[in-house]
Design an enzyme around this catalytic site. Structure first.
Site, PDB file in Angstrom:
ATOM      1  N   HIS A 104       0.828  -1.210   0.000  1.00  0.00           N
ATOM      2  CA  HIS A 104       0.000   0.000   0.000  1.00  0.00           C
ATOM      3  C   HIS A 104       0.864   1.263   0.000  1.00  0.00           C
ATOM      4  O   HIS A 104       0.579   2.227  -0.712  1.00  0.00           O
ATOM      5  CB  HIS A 104      -0.887   0.043   1.260  1.00  0.00           C
TER       6      HIS A 104
ATOM      7  N   TYR B  50      -6.621   3.666  11.228  1.00  0.00           N
ATOM      8  CA  TYR B  50      -6.799   2.667  10.168  1.00  0.00           C
ATOM      9  C   TYR B  50      -6.194   3.225   8.890  1.00  0.00           C
ATOM     10  O   TYR B  50      -6.253   4.438   8.650  1.00  0.00           O
ATOM     11  CB  TYR B  50      -8.286   2.347   9.970  1.00  0.00           C
ATOM     12  N   GLU B  51      -5.646   2.342   8.062  1.00  0.00           N
ATOM     13  CA  GLU B  51      -4.894   2.812   6.897  1.00  0.00           C
ATOM     14  C   GLU B  51      -5.758   3.545   5.875  1.00  0.00           C
ATOM     15  O   GLU B  51      -5.231   4.195   4.981  1.00  0.00           O
ATOM     16  CB  GLU B  51      -4.142   1.656   6.238  1.00  0.00           C
ATOM     17  N   SER B  52      -7.076   3.477   6.015  1.00  0.00           N
ATOM     18  CA  SER B  52      -7.962   4.238   5.131  1.00  0.00           C
ATOM     19  C   SER B  52      -7.853   5.744   5.357  1.00  0.00           C
ATOM     20  O   SER B  52      -8.458   6.523   4.621  1.00  0.00           O
ATOM     21  CB  SER B  52      -9.414   3.801   5.343  1.00  0.00           C
ATOM     22  N   GLY B  53      -7.109   6.165   6.382  1.00  0.00           N
ATOM     23  CA  GLY B  53      -6.893   7.594   6.604  1.00  0.00           C
ATOM     24  C   GLY B  53      -7.564   8.125   7.855  1.00  0.00           C
ATOM     25  O   GLY B  53      -7.454   9.308   8.160  1.00  0.00           O
TER      26      GLY B  53
END
Lengths: 283, 256, 283, 256
Positions: A104, B50-53
């Site tokens: 990612h 969370y890596e979604s921001g």
């Protein structure tokens, strides 16, 4: 300069066989309706790029439209494996699938570099990770000040980017809110960009000066498709259909079930099918 | 209240490893469950990312995906994914990365990419996602997954993200300055790396679990620390919070 | 973790002689009140970093507190030259000033790299620009994919960053709106960070999920100083005092006039002096 | 309406060079005046971008600084300064960069850094700011400044940003793919680079200005194009718009 047009026309004008295409949206705002139109119009030999290929690319792969996939996480998030992708990689069904796999961090940086007009991105990554040995597009540079070795990947500049957003105004400016992912980067890095939106409004009203807005002159086509992200979601409009993501595991498990589902819900359907999922203000 | 299951002990024990002051990069699934349980019990001010921001998120139910709307709606702020990986993860601001795995070896190296050969796999798994850089950028790494000899392997099929590599000094040789995996919580036991060898060994067994049971569920010749304690059983408060969280989650995901 | 405290204490705890200090704010939200407190507390031998040194650093330079200046545009924007800076560079008054000069692109990229934890930034820059020949901190790398030569500069990681913002909440989270400059980057890249704000509120209310917010745990001290950006401005609170910027040209032109002005308005004043410029909602 | 001054002719003529479809990176001062006049007359849809991060701004009065509140309040969106320089300028999205200069040479190279030696300057000027990368990243560059032999020099004291370097091919040798300076508007004339030599030569003289007047105000041996026209005089509409803009600006800056 953004033209406000119909979905059929927007896809026909901007997508071609063999394109390097990126449909983005990190869990949120995935452009499912636009993807279905691309599938209906029959484009093939596509190189598809997306951090999380997800159900949306599982459909392209299972329909045999994909030559190569560039990605960093090919699961059905929270559910399990991506079964059409698996079938293509493990059994070359319906055809062999070339893959370029990243982390990612690498892809996020590569999109950023694409928007920034740079040929490559550098970051502190891939240390001790075997991907660096199987992907020739992972290289490195040395920091000229400290000598530290940093990973390098090529920038991502798609032929055509497609995203979904909440709103556009009449000038074709597009506003995105919530989990914004790499939406801005993929559009600014692409040669051509299509944006589907829930609504077209006269103006955005009293929004923050720092709202995430892509000016109309950075976009080629703006298309109103209410519900167009379903089963993904649109912050402020409708919620993620988690039950459908779970159900995809069943649909995609069997080749015939998958093909039947695609025939019924994609090939013989139209963007209007998404309208019933639209819902202003609901979660 | 009914007795805790081993799965529940796993989640409660994993949650206990987190401090109120931690800034935690949360993987989906078991890590997310443990991190949110910590937040709902002893660590109310923990920062979950969370890596979604989504930064400082406080979901009422567990997200199914890494980017469910609930994560954004309850966050302090939501940033772009490039910013997340650059400023927040690579920027060295995360104290704990919480991961799971498909395969794990004795040094805490992880495979989530393929079973079999990379170019001709038996099973193609999802791949690394954020893990390769989470594993090297966070202050330390906690891992949680269910014990089985299919998961706890002698040799990984693919080296998705590094734990302690091939042992002492490997991370340092690669220029990695963070600690790597310091704690592994399964449904049978807690394991920690031996300070001399970096090899994970059992430091506590969950109530009712025998050494043999763990050894049989581990694909490498398992070692036990000099002192092996019994994992403290979940309190009623912890168990209650966990069960209520899972109940809310099930209802929300059905109703979606 | 942000402590909400008084200005005097925030500066005393976080600033030291010899620090590498960055007070940022691109025209907007320049932390003048905090700068004055640093001047009052007498810190010296500072290395000051800022894209546009502006009136705020003219004051430090004229007071003899600066050993070295890192910058990219040392003018009084829209008015003319920066006169105390000129006097230091041309006449070593009141002391010699070491300079490290960059372009805006270089410094913006260097702040970004500092926030991103990288040792350096790369960008397409300085081509045909003589700065690259007088500044040894401008180097280059070759893109490992295309061979293109790109400029490289070291990341900026200040010992202490100071910014001004509109609002903090009780948890010390800080929200910034309008021209956001490099505010986020300088804070995230610094060892210690102080933020002065117009208001401390219970919560930010119904703001966009993508509002520019620095969580309290990225900041060391939050201080309420209404009007603290004057003569710069705070979007939504009060306007830029352009007349004062013009007047600075007169004040700074003469050494004695400058010293007298500083004595009266800075050394013998306090942060309360800024209160009269505060004004919610006015421009 | 009174006759236009040479300054007014300069601004109007500079404004005319901009198209309605241009995306213009605007320098403060004369460029800002010309760009906003274009927007208020023949190019209402022009996109004006200031390096403070304001995109598509439509100020009612001219900003004094590059980041006055008015720029943000009237913009389509305002981005961070790193994003401005990375995505918008370096990203190759700008059609015209509009600059001014302290010193300029015959090839459109600019000095805004020092008069005298860099390390021991006679006059320390502000420096380049955004100019070094504006000069190379924008599709083309327009320059506007008042004519004087102090500004139009035979040899720059410092090479802040490149125009055509030392002549044909220099930009290409440095890997620069954009056009560089294509138009220079002063208060006496319009100049354009000779297609063969890249040297700026006079292509039009403002009404009432003689060749000698320009030659005397230029510090290098000035050349004239084969065809030198007379600059078209400002229309009443242009003049009216410019004067109203300057009037509004003066009032706003006094009242601040």
């Amino acid at each position: 300069m953004a033209q406000i047009m119909e979905l059929k026309e927007a896809i026909a004008e901007n997508v071609h066989d063999g394109d390097f295409m990126a449909l983005e949206g990190f869990t949120h705002l995935i452009p499912h309706a636009a993807a279905h139109e691309v599938l209906r119009q029959g484009y093939k030999d596509l190189t598809l790029c997306r951090m999380t290929p997800d159900m949306i690319y599982d459909q392209f792969i299972g329909m045999g439209r994909v030559k190569k996939l560039v990605f960093s996480y090919a699961g059905n998030p929270g559910v399990g494996l991506l079964l059409r992708f698996r079938d293509a990689v493990e059994n070359a069904w319906p055809q062999a699938l070339e893959i370029e796999e990243h982390s990612h961090a690498a892809m996020a940086n590569a999109y950023e570099a694409g928007a920034a007009g740079l040929p490559c991105a550098i970051f502190r990554g891939y240390r001790g990770a075997e991907l660096a040995e199987v992907n020739p597009n992972i290289k490195s540079i040395l920091c000229p000040f400290t000598g530290e070795k940093l990973a390098a990947v090529p920038a991502i500049n798609a032929d055509v980017a497609i995203i979904h957003a909440q709103r556009a105004n009449r000038a074709g400016d597009v506003m995105i809110e919530g989990i914004i992912g790499v939406q801005k980067e993929v559009v600014l890095g692409a040669k051509r960009a299509i944006v589907t939106v829930e609504e077209i409004v006269d103006d955005f009203g009293d929004v923050s000066p720092n709202a995430v807005i892509l000016p109309g002159w950075t976009i080629d086509a703006v298309v109103r498709v209410p519900g167009g992200a379903h089963p993904s979601y649109a912050h402020g409009y409708y919620a993620r259909d988690n039950a459908f993501y779970k159900d995809w595991d069943r649909i995609a498990r069997d080749r015939d079930t998958f093909l039947q589902w695609m025939e019924e819900h994609v090939i013989n359907a139209g963007p209007d099918a998404f309208g019933r999922y639209a819902g202003k203000g609901s979660r | 209240m009914s007795e805790p299951t081993l799965s529940e002990i796993m989640t409660v024990t994993a949650a206990r490893a987190l401090k109120n002051t931690d800034v935690c990069f949360v993987g989906i699934g078991l890590p997310s469950e443990a991190c949110n349980l910590a937040r709902l019990t002893h660590a109310p001010d923990i920062t979950l990312i969370y890596e979604s921001g989504t930064i400082g998120t406080k979901p009422r139910v567990l997200p199914l995906s890494i980017g469910d709307g609930e994560l954004c709606e309850t966050a302090t702020t939501t940033v772009s994914v490039p910013e997340m990986f650059r400023y927040w993860l690579q920027g060295g601001r995360i104290t704990v990365g919480f991961l799971s795995a498909a395969q794990l070896d004795r040094f805490g190296n992880i495979n989530t990419t393929v079973i079999g050969d990379y170019h001709n796999p038996k099973v193609r798994l999802p791949g690394g996602g954020g893990a390769p850089e989470i594993a090297t950028s966070c202050g330390e790494i906690f891992i949680t997954l269910k014990h089985s000899s299919r998961a706890f392997v002698d040799k990984l099929d693919f080296f998705t993200s590094i734990g302690h590599g091939d042992g002492p000094g490997h991370r340092a040789r690669l220029g990695i300055t963070t600690k790597g995996p310091t704690r592994l919580v399964t449904d049978l036991c807690v394991m920690q790396p031996n300070p001399d060898t970096c090899e994970f060994e059992v430091t506590s067994l969950h109530p009712g679990v025998s050494r043999q049971q763990v050894t049989e569920a581990t694909g490498w010749p398992l070692k036990f620390a000099n002192q092996v304690t019994e994992t403290a059983a979940p309190s009623d408060v912890e168990l209650d919070a966990l069960r209520a969280l899972k109940q809310r989650t099930a209802e929300a995901h059905e109703g979606a």
